[in-house]
Motif scaffolding. Structure first.
Motif, mmCIF file in Angstrom:
data_model
loop_
_atom_site.group_PDB
_atom_site.id
_atom_site.type_symbol
_atom_site.label_atom_id
_atom_site.label_comp_id
_atom_site.label_asym_id
_atom_site.label_seq_id
_atom_site.Cartn_x
_atom_site.Cartn_y
_atom_site.Cartn_z
ATOM 1 N N LEU A 1 12.805 -7.432 5.203
ATOM 2 C CA LEU A 1 11.395 -7.395 5.573
ATOM 3 C C LEU A 1 10.623 -6.614 4.521
ATOM 4 N N PRO A 2 9.377 -6.995 4.261
ATOM 5 C CA PRO A 2 8.611 -6.243 3.271
ATOM 6 C C PRO A 2 8.340 -4.828 3.758
ATOM 7 N N ARG A 3 8.311 -3.907 2.830
ATOM 8 C CA ARG A 3 7.985 -2.521 3.150
ATOM 9 C C ARG A 3 6.461 -2.422 3.122
ATOM 10 N N LEU A 4 5.874 -2.475 4.301
ATOM 11 C CA LEU A 4 4.443 -2.640 4.450
ATOM 12 C C LEU A 4 3.945 -1.754 5.585
ATOM 13 N N VAL A 5 2.818 -1.079 5.352
ATOM 14 C CA VAL A 5 2.164 -0.290 6.394
ATOM 15 C C VAL A 5 0.676 -0.628 6.340
ATOM 16 N N LEU A 6 0.083 -0.931 7.506
ATOM 17 C CA LEU A 6 -1.333 -1.259 7.577
ATOM 18 C C LEU A 6 -2.104 -0.174 8.313
ATOM 19 N N GLU A 7 -3.360 -0.012 7.939
ATOM 20 C CA GLU A 7 -4.240 0.925 8.639
ATOM 21 C C GLU A 7 -4.375 0.402 10.067
ATOM 22 N N PRO B 1 11.727 7.446 -2.688
ATOM 23 C CA PRO B 1 11.351 7.207 -1.292
ATOM 24 C C PRO B 1 10.343 8.208 -0.717
ATOM 25 N N ASP B 2 10.479 9.489 -1.030
ATOM 26 C CA ASP B 2 9.533 10.480 -0.504
ATOM 27 C C ASP B 2 8.123 10.246 -1.048
ATOM 28 N N THR B 3 8.034 9.947 -2.336
ATOM 29 C CA THR B 3 6.735 9.677 -2.952
ATOM 30 C C THR B 3 6.139 8.403 -2.377
ATOM 31 N N ALA B 4 6.967 7.368 -2.214
ATOM 32 C CA ALA B 4 6.500 6.104 -1.645
ATOM 33 C C ALA B 4 5.991 6.306 -0.225
ATOM 34 N N ALA B 5 6.732 7.038 0.583
ATOM 35 C CA ALA B 5 6.326 7.277 1.966
ATOM 36 C C ALA B 5 5.001 8.024 2.028
ATOM 37 N N SER B 6 4.843 9.022 1.172
ATOM 38 C CA SER B 6 3.602 9.800 1.147
ATOM 39 C C SER B 6 2.424 8.923 0.732
ATOM 40 N N ALA B 7 2.618 8.109 -0.303
ATOM 41 C CA ALA B 7 1.547 7.230 -0.784
ATOM 42 C C ALA B 7 1.174 6.206 0.276
ATOM 43 N N MET B 8 2.165 5.639 0.932
ATOM 44 C CA MET B 8 1.909 4.628 1.952
ATOM 45 C C MET B 8 1.191 5.223 3.160
ATOM 46 N N THR B 9 1.569 6.432 3.523
ATOM 47 C CA THR B 9 0.902 7.112 4.630
ATOM 48 C C THR B 9 -0.561 7.385 4.282
ATOM 49 N N ASN C 1 -9.333 6.465 4.605
ATOM 50 C CA ASN C 1 -8.782 6.999 3.356
ATOM 51 C C ASN C 1 -9.740 6.778 2.191
ATOM 52 N N HIS C 2 -9.847 7.785 1.323
ATOM 53 C CA HIS C 2 -10.711 7.679 0.147
ATOM 54 C C HIS C 2 -10.037 8.236 -1.102
ATOM 55 N N THR C 3 -8.722 8.393 -1.051
ATOM 56 C CA THR C 3 -7.985 8.918 -2.190
ATOM 57 C C THR C 3 -7.688 7.784 -3.171
ATOM 58 N N PRO C 4 -7.964 7.982 -4.455
ATOM 59 C CA PRO C 4 -7.686 6.930 -5.451
ATOM 60 C C PRO C 4 -6.186 6.626 -5.548
ATOM 61 N N ALA C 5 -5.873 5.420 -5.962
ATOM 62 C CA ALA C 5 -4.480 4.969 -6.077
ATOM 63 C C ALA C 5 -3.650 5.912 -6.940
ATOM 64 N N ALA C 6 -4.160 6.286 -8.093
ATOM 65 C CA ALA C 6 -3.397 7.142 -9.007
ATOM 66 C C ALA C 6 -3.014 8.464 -8.345
ATOM 67 N N GLU C 7 -3.915 9.004 -7.583
ATOM 68 C CA GLU C 7 -3.645 10.279 -6.892
ATOM 69 C C GLU C 7 -2.625 10.086 -5.767
ATOM 70 N N LEU C 8 -2.743 9.003 -5.024
ATOM 71 C CA LEU C 8 -1.773 8.735 -3.955
ATOM 72 C C LEU C 8 -0.359 8.581 -4.510
ATOM 73 N N LEU C 9 -0.248 7.951 -5.669
ATOM 74 C CA LEU C 9 1.062 7.677 -6.249
ATOM 75 C C LEU C 9 1.715 8.881 -6.927
ATOM 76 N N LEU C 10 0.963 9.971 -7.071
ATOM 77 C CA LEU C 10 1.543 11.183 -7.648
ATOM 78 C C LEU C 10 2.481 11.875 -6.669
ATOM 79 N N GLY C 11 2.301 11.602 -5.396
ATOM 80 C CA GLY C 11 3.184 12.195 -4.394
ATOM 81 C C GLY C 11 2.694 13.414 -3.835
#
Length: 146
Positions: free
Chosen positions: A20-26, A121-129, A136-146
């Motif tokens: 299954l795709p690793r997907l989280v929706l608002e 995985p920890d960084t991915a989980a944080s970014a996805m959350t 949410n208003h955090t830019p992608a680059a900031e979310l992906l920093l973990g």
């Protein structure tokens, strides 16, 4: 709280069953934030990743007619993909490999954060959350920093 879709780490009891795709929706789909959710593909092979994503999104959002993505982030990007007997157009754009746009109906767009394959995985989980948090208003680059 985000709508977590199943995120299996290994195939189930059926060896040929797709993951299954690793997907989280608002959860409210209020469209008040930058992102409407997040997706963590397992590879850069768009033809292997898109069908399952489109199927999962279709179950939650309705019929998907178009996907927009940055060709530099993916291998072998087609102009369209057929999913469950329905053709979905693939639009190309440059400069935003951390996002994918999803269109259902007429001009009804959703934006997902794309967590790069191989992300810890920890960084991915944080970014996805963060990307699936209401308002949410955090830019992608900031979310992906973990």
């Amino acid at each position: 709280m985000p709508i977590p879709l199943p995120i299996p780490s290994a195939p189930g009891p059926w060896p040929d069953a797709p993951l299954l795709p690793r997907l989280v929706l608002e959860p409210t789909m209020s469209r008040e934030g930058v992102f409407d959710g997040a997706w963590w593909p397992r590879s850069h092979h768009v033809l292997a990743e898109l069908p399952d994503l489109i199927t999962a999104l279709g179950a939650h959002l309705g019929r998907i007619i178009r996907i927009g993505l940055d060709t530099s982030a993916w291998d072998g990007v087609p102009r369209s993909v057929v999913v469950n007997g329905v053709m979905v157009r693939v639009n190309w754009f440059a400069g935003s490999d951390a996002t994918i746009s999803v269109t259902r109906g007429f001009q009804d767009h959703f934006l997902l954060l794309v967590v790069p394959p191989g992300t810890a995985p920890d960084t991915a989980a944080s970014a996805m959350t963060g990307a699936s948090a209401t308002g949410n208003h955090t830019p992608a680059a900031e979310l992906l920093l973990g």
